[in-house]
Design a protein around this motif. Structure first.
Motif, mmCIF file in Angstrom:
data_model
loop_
_atom_site.group_PDB
_atom_site.id
_atom_site.type_symbol
_atom_site.label_atom_id
_atom_site.label_comp_id
_atom_site.label_asym_id
_atom_site.label_seq_id
_atom_site.Cartn_x
_atom_site.Cartn_y
_atom_site.Cartn_z
ATOM 1 N N ASN A 1 -16.641 9.814 -11.674
ATOM 2 C CA ASN A 1 -15.331 9.205 -11.786
ATOM 3 C C ASN A 1 -15.425 7.771 -11.269
ATOM 4 O O ASN A 1 -16.488 7.316 -10.851
ATOM 5 C CB ASN A 1 -14.297 10.003 -10.993
ATOM 6 N N TYR A 2 -14.324 7.080 -11.268
ATOM 7 C CA TYR A 2 -14.336 5.669 -10.855
ATOM 8 C C TYR A 2 -15.007 5.482 -9.500
ATOM 9 O O TYR A 2 -15.832 4.571 -9.318
ATOM 10 C CB TYR A 2 -12.894 5.147 -10.805
ATOM 11 N N GLU A 3 -14.693 6.359 -8.547
ATOM 12 C CA GLU A 3 -15.241 6.210 -7.195
ATOM 13 C C GLU A 3 -16.762 6.393 -7.188
ATOM 14 O O GLU A 3 -17.483 5.635 -6.525
ATOM 15 C CB GLU A 3 -14.577 7.211 -6.241
ATOM 16 N N GLY A 4 -17.259 7.394 -7.910
ATOM 17 C CA GLY A 4 -18.693 7.617 -7.964
ATOM 18 C C GLY A 4 -19.425 6.493 -8.667
ATOM 19 O O GLY A 4 -20.522 6.090 -8.251
ATOM 20 N N ALA A 5 -18.847 5.981 -9.746
ATOM 21 C CA ALA A 5 -19.464 4.869 -10.467
ATOM 22 C C ALA A 5 -19.476 3.596 -9.630
ATOM 23 O O ALA A 5 -20.292 2.698 -9.865
ATOM 24 C CB ALA A 5 -18.723 4.630 -11.777
ATOM 25 N N SER A 6 -18.580 3.518 -8.647
ATOM 26 C CA SER A 6 -18.493 2.351 -7.768
ATOM 27 C C SER A 6 -19.267 2.545 -6.472
ATOM 28 O O SER A 6 -19.177 1.719 -5.567
ATOM 29 C CB SER A 6 -17.018 2.066 -7.447
ATOM 30 N N ASN A 7 -19.998 3.654 -6.371
ATOM 31 C CA ASN A 7 -20.874 3.918 -5.229
ATOM 32 C C ASN A 7 -22.203 3.219 -5.545
ATOM 33 O O ASN A 7 -23.117 3.807 -6.106
ATOM 34 C CB ASN A 7 -21.054 5.425 -5.067
ATOM 35 N N VAL A 8 -22.329 1.941 -5.165
ATOM 36 C CA VAL A 8 -23.327 1.074 -5.787
ATOM 37 C C VAL A 8 -24.754 1.355 -5.350
ATOM 38 O O VAL A 8 -25.699 1.055 -6.083
ATOM 39 C CB VAL A 8 -22.985 -0.415 -5.554
ATOM 40 N N PHE A 9 -24.985 1.902 -4.155
ATOM 41 C CA PHE A 9 -26.338 2.122 -3.675
ATOM 42 C C PHE A 9 -26.883 3.505 -4.049
ATOM 43 O O PHE A 9 -27.929 3.922 -3.554
ATOM 44 C CB PHE A 9 -26.412 1.919 -2.165
ATOM 45 N N GLY A 10 -26.174 4.215 -4.920
ATOM 46 C CA GLY A 10 -26.714 5.446 -5.453
ATOM 47 C C GLY A 10 -26.235 6.704 -4.764
ATOM 48 O O GLY A 10 -25.433 6.669 -3.819
ATOM 49 N N PRO A 11 -26.745 7.864 -5.214
ATOM 50 C CA PRO A 11 -26.185 9.156 -4.798
ATOM 51 C C PRO A 11 -26.407 9.498 -3.330
ATOM 52 O O PRO A 11 -25.717 10.351 -2.796
ATOM 53 C CB PRO A 11 -26.920 10.157 -5.696
ATOM 54 N N TRP A 12 -27.359 8.848 -2.663
ATOM 55 C CA TRP A 12 -27.675 9.216 -1.287
ATOM 56 C C TRP A 12 -27.033 8.254 -0.285
ATOM 57 O O TRP A 12 -27.428 8.203 0.876
ATOM 58 C CB TRP A 12 -29.192 9.272 -1.099
ATOM 59 N N THR A 13 -26.052 7.495 -0.729
ATOM 60 C CA THR A 13 -25.415 6.489 0.126
ATOM 61 C C THR A 13 -24.784 7.114 1.366
ATOM 62 O O THR A 13 -24.999 6.658 2.490
ATOM 63 C CB THR A 13 -24.355 5.709 -0.666
ATOM 64 N N GLN A 14 -23.987 8.153 1.160
ATOM 65 C CA GLN A 14 -23.305 8.751 2.312
ATOM 66 C C GLN A 14 -24.299 9.343 3.310
ATOM 67 O O GLN A 14 -24.125 9.209 4.524
ATOM 68 C CB GLN A 14 -22.312 9.817 1.841
ATOM 69 N N ASP A 15 -25.353 9.960 2.811
ATOM 70 C CA ASP A 15 -26.379 10.494 3.714
ATOM 71 C C ASP A 15 -27.049 9.366 4.496
ATOM 72 O O ASP A 15 -27.328 9.506 5.694
ATOM 73 C CB ASP A 15 -27.429 11.265 2.910
ATOM 74 N N ALA A 16 -27.299 8.236 3.812
ATOM 75 C CA ALA A 16 -27.948 7.107 4.475
ATOM 76 C C ALA A 16 -27.037 6.489 5.526
ATOM 77 O O ALA A 16 -27.473 6.164 6.644
ATOM 78 C CB ALA A 16 -28.353 6.061 3.441
ATOM 79 N N VAL A 17 -25.770 6.320 5.198
ATOM 80 C CA VAL A 17 -24.831 5.732 6.159
ATOM 81 C C VAL A 17 -24.657 6.655 7.362
ATOM 82 O O VAL A 17 -24.628 6.202 8.514
ATOM 83 C CB VAL A 17 -23.476 5.445 5.486
ATOM 84 N N THR A 18 -24.558 7.958 7.111
ATOM 85 C CA THR A 18 -24.434 8.912 8.215
ATOM 86 C C THR A 18 -25.660 8.844 9.118
ATOM 87 O O THR A 18 -25.544 8.853 10.348
ATOM 88 C CB THR A 18 -24.247 10.339 7.661
ATOM 89 N N GLN A 19 -26.840 8.763 8.515
ATOM 90 C CA GLN A 19 -28.080 8.663 9.302
ATOM 91 C C GLN A 19 -28.081 7.408 10.171
ATOM 92 O O GLN A 19 -28.377 7.463 11.380
ATOM 93 C CB GLN A 19 -29.273 8.628 8.351
ATOM 94 N N GLU A 20 -27.740 6.261 9.576
ATOM 95 C CA GLU A 20 -27.819 4.997 10.313
ATOM 96 C C GLU A 20 -26.687 4.856 11.333
ATOM 97 O O GLU A 20 -26.886 4.295 12.408
ATOM 98 C CB GLU A 20 -27.813 3.827 9.333
ATOM 99 N N MET A 21 -25.509 5.391 11.011
ATOM 100 C CA MET A 21 -24.421 5.337 11.983
ATOM 101 C C MET A 21 -24.711 6.281 13.150
ATOM 102 O O MET A 21 -24.380 5.970 14.305
ATOM 103 C CB MET A 21 -23.096 5.693 11.309
ATOM 104 N N THR A 22 -25.345 7.413 12.878
ATOM 105 C CA THR A 22 -25.756 8.312 13.962
ATOM 106 C C THR A 22 -26.781 7.636 14.854
ATOM 107 O O THR A 22 -26.737 7.756 16.089
ATOM 108 C CB THR A 22 -26.336 9.611 13.384
ATOM 109 N N ARG A 23 -27.716 6.897 14.247
ATOM 110 C CA ARG A 23 -28.711 6.165 15.026
ATOM 111 C C ARG A 23 -28.025 5.136 15.940
ATOM 112 O O ARG A 23 -28.363 5.009 17.122
ATOM 113 C CB ARG A 23 -29.692 5.466 14.090
ATOM 114 N N LEU A 24 -27.049 4.410 15.387
ATOM 115 C CA LEU A 24 -26.301 3.443 16.200
ATOM 116 C C LEU A 24 -25.547 4.139 17.326
ATOM 117 O O LEU A 24 -25.498 3.643 18.461
ATOM 118 C CB LEU A 24 -25.308 2.667 15.325
ATOM 119 N N ALA A 25 -24.942 5.291 17.025
ATOM 120 C CA ALA A 25 -24.205 6.035 18.046
ATOM 121 C C ALA A 25 -25.130 6.496 19.167
ATOM 122 O O ALA A 25 -24.760 6.464 20.358
ATOM 123 C CB ALA A 25 -23.492 7.230 17.414
#
Length: 725
Positions: free
Chosen positions: A574-598
């Motif tokens: 859908n529009y939101e998925g097509a606008s997820n520009v860094f690909g399907p693993w974006t949320q996993d990557a952000v969660t990983q890096e935000m956890t590292r920062l935390a």
């Protein structure tokens, strides 16, 4: 049919969540190795804080408006001004002094160019020595995401395409207003006495609605079943509002800020008047309760910050519209989608819900925040993040190539379909099959999916699918890992990791700000409901034993890089998925890096990551150069002057119950670009009381409109309208 079922579902009144454990404070025992909120800060409830407000209103004439990316939506006047609202915090405990500056801007987007510009102003300041206090780490600038603000402010070309390039006047208006608000908040902070900050949270029912139910339904059932109401129905939005009450020990109210997830899309793309939309109405209404005289004459500042609103609309009746009505944008049903008789009344309804709920939380707020103020921030190269502990997904979602890793950024075909609140020329849902056994059905459905959208006036996205799916040229450029996304617009061409072309940033800021036992998770995406839930959980899981009980997502912060969806939502494109520009693993990557920062913040360690960028690059627009529109004012009739009345309002009117009465007048006017009139007004409504004219409204009031019109004889005029409250 499905549309009718969704329509009924959306207008059925909300019921409270059956289980509030996800949003309940953590209250976990403290770990011995946690440094955050320790060393004498555990019981601290004394914070300094100051607030400030600035005018960021851009050109009210001739500028493409941010949000809908519609080239014909060009500003022609003003419905309300846009404001920057700044909240400065500091703590002094445990031998540490921490500071944080939170700025909410009534802007479509919060480009990194705006933050870079503010940082330059901070560095150049010698009177207040602001650089001794404020930097990239501890300043957060978050957009409310009104879709009716002036564009042309980015340092990357894609966001400026329909604005005909970079507009220095629009950009400088944003930077100046943010800096003005920040400076006021800083000065007020320094002279403030320490005082408590109280927090309150509660669900706001019937305030936001999921606009992409089919994508939300792709998330695991067991996860969705954690969020059901007391009738057992799924709750597919984040309905919690979290509020901080700033009030001195002597009872003096200073300010209020809250986070609530709802798009500022009550006002649609047929509008050409600059407006702060629903969150702007809420802020003005709240401030009027504490200000003296006419807003903004008063020291009180109310910030309605954006949160995880990626798949959330303010319009309760959006699913009752047919695809043709969504695209037509001119029917009675379209203008009633927000519950009002037009877009502005719909925005007022949504804004009033937020204001009223925040006012209730203000009255209820009793719990004091405890701990310290701390921040951590890191620029990440988001095009090259590998998932270090891969998550197991169903086989259909596992990668065919490249493992679980982010990609070079690209927009998919369905991006051009737009969301329900503002359709684009194409359609949603164009997705490549992931498995070989799906290729034949994919091809067999190609013809029908190409023809059917023509029936309701949409261009079929499938026309472009053969170009965007499995294109070897795209694979060579780093887009193969985009999986189900048919690539339409590559945003960076970076062979061997060397960017040769960037239409939008690859270096993304991640930031965590802690105020006592509240964590503010700052991300530059529009985060969908489930992605926000997962990210919030990950941060709290890491920080709960370091004295953090609450967490909020602060979306659209510090730059803008479209959407963050879950892997499951991504697959339907859908529009939101097509606008997820860094690909399907974006949320996993952000969660990983935000956890590292935390984890690093938890131990008060410096920020670091193997995916950290060396620094930010203050990219400058290359492809487009904005040539300022001609602003020469027209000739006036002989003997006339700018400001002279052309048409007087009707001398008498009678207001009947239930009717809306509008008083209008016309004046000869100069071009609005000649002077943006910051901290002033293009118009005033005054009432004669005795011998004195008393101000009733300005161009920042919801009841007024300023439109730039041209008469048949070629003279430029201002049409001023006042809708009598």
């Amino acid at each position: 049919d499905e549309a009718q079922i969704l329509a009924v579902k959306r207008v059925t009144p909300d019921l409270p969540l059956a289980d509030l454990s996800h949003y309940a404070p953590r209250r976990a025992p403290r770990a011995a190795d946690a440094q955050l909120n320790g060393g004498g800060c555990e019981g601290n409830t004394a914070f300094r804080y100051g607030v400030g407000i600035g005018d960021i209103t851009g050109p009210a004439l001739g500028q493409e408006m941010l949000g809908y990316a519609d080239p014909v939506q060009v500003s022609s006047g003003l419905q309300t001004r846009q404001r920057a609202r700044a909240f400065a915090f500091s703590s002094d405990c445990g031998g540490r002094q921490g500071r944080a500056m939170l700025v909410s801007i009534e802007n479509g987007l919060s480009f990194d160019s705006i933050k870079f510009g503010v940082m330059e102003r901070i560095a150049a300041d010698t009177e207040d020595r602001l650089s001794d206090y404020w930097n990239m780490d501890n300043v957060l600038i978050s957009a409310t995401h009104t879709h009716s603000s002036a564009g042309g402010q980015a340092h990357y070309d894609l966001a400026n395409a329909f604005a005909l390039g970079f507009d220095s006047q629009s950009y400088q208006a944003a930077v100046d207003g943010v800096f003005q608000a920040l400076l006021q908040a800083h000065r007020n902070l320094l002279k403030a006495k320490p005082a408590p900050i109280t927090i309150a949270t509660r669900e706001l029912l019937d305030g936001n609605y999921n606009r992409s139910p089919p994508a939300y339904a792709m998330n695991p059932e067991e996860e969705r079943q954690r969020f059901v109401d007391t009738a057992g129905r799924e709750v597919d939005t984040n309905r919690m509002m979290t509020l901080l009450k700033l009030q001195r020990d002597d009872g003096t109210p200073v300010g209020m800020l809250n986070w609530y997830s709802v798009h500022a899309t009550s006002i649609g793309q047929t509008n050409t008047l600059l407006s702060a939309d629903n969150k702007g109405f809420a802020a003005r209404e709240f401030e009027k309760q504490f200000a003296k005289g006419v807003y903004p004459d008063g020291p009180f500042v109310a910030g309605f910050f954006q949160s995880d609103e990626g798949d959330v609309t303010p319009n309760p009746f959006i699913h009752a519209l047919s695809e043709a009505e969504l695209r037509g944008r001119n029917s009675e049903a379209w203008f009633a989608r927000g519950g009002g008789r037009d877009d502005f009344e719909g925005a007022m309804i949504s804004g009033y819900k937020q204001y009223h709920h925040a006012r209730r939380l203000w009255d209820e707020a009793q719990e004091k925040l405890h701990g310290e103020v701390a921040t951590i921030h890191l620029p990440i190269n988001m095009a090259n993040v590998s998932i270090e502990s891969p998550k197991t997904y169903p086989d259909a979602l596992m990668p065919l190539i490249g493992g679980q890793s982010t990609c070079e950024p690209a927009l998919g075909i369905s991006f051009a379909g737009g969301a329900e609140d503002g359709r684009g020329p194409f359609t949603e849902g164009a997705a490549c099959p992931m498995r070989d056994d799906e290729l034949l059905p994919f091809l067999s459905q190609y013809l029908s999916s190409t023809l059917s959208p023509l029936l309701y006036g949409g261009l079929p996205s499938s026309l472009l699918e053969p170009v965007g799916c499995y294109n070897p040229a795209f694979a060579l450029l780093g887009f193969a890992c985009q999986a189900e996304k048919p690539v339409a617009i590559p945003l960076a061409v970076a062979p061997l990791g060397l960017p040769l072309l960037q239409l939008q940033p690859r270096t993304i800021p991640l930031q965590l700000i802690v105020i006592g036992n509240l964590a503010i998770v700052s991300v530059p995406w529009e985060t969908t409901t489930t992605a926000g839930r997962r990210l919030r959980d990950a941060v709290l899981d890491t920080l709960q034993d370091a004295g953090i009980d609450y967490a909020v997502i602060a979306g659209l912060s510090n730059t803008y890089i479209h959407y963050m969806t879950t892997r499951e939502e991504y697959q339907v494109q859908n529009y939101e998925g097509a606008s997820n520009v860094f690909g399907p693993w974006t949320q996993d990557a952000v969660t990983q890096e935000m956890t590292r920062l935390a984890q690093q913040l938890r131990k008060l360690e410096p920020a670091s990551s193997p995916y950290a960028a060396a620094s930010y690059s203050d990219h400058q627009p290359l492809l487009f150069t904005h040539l300022l529109l001609v602003v020469r004012d027209s000739q006036l009739p002989f003997g006339a002057a700018y400001g002279d009345v052309v048409q007087q309002p009707e001398p008498e009117y009678q207001l009947s119950a239930g009717e809306r009465t509008t008083v209008a007048a016309r004046f000869y006017t100069a071009h609005p670009r000649q002077d943006l009139l910051h901290n002033s007004s293009y118009l005033y409504v005054e009432r004669l009381v005795g011998d004195d004219w008393q101000q009733v409204a300005t161009d920042d009031d919801w009841s007024t409109r300023f439109s730039y019109v041209q008469s048949l004889d070629g003279y430029d005029q201002a049409l001023i309208e006042w809708q009598v409250p």
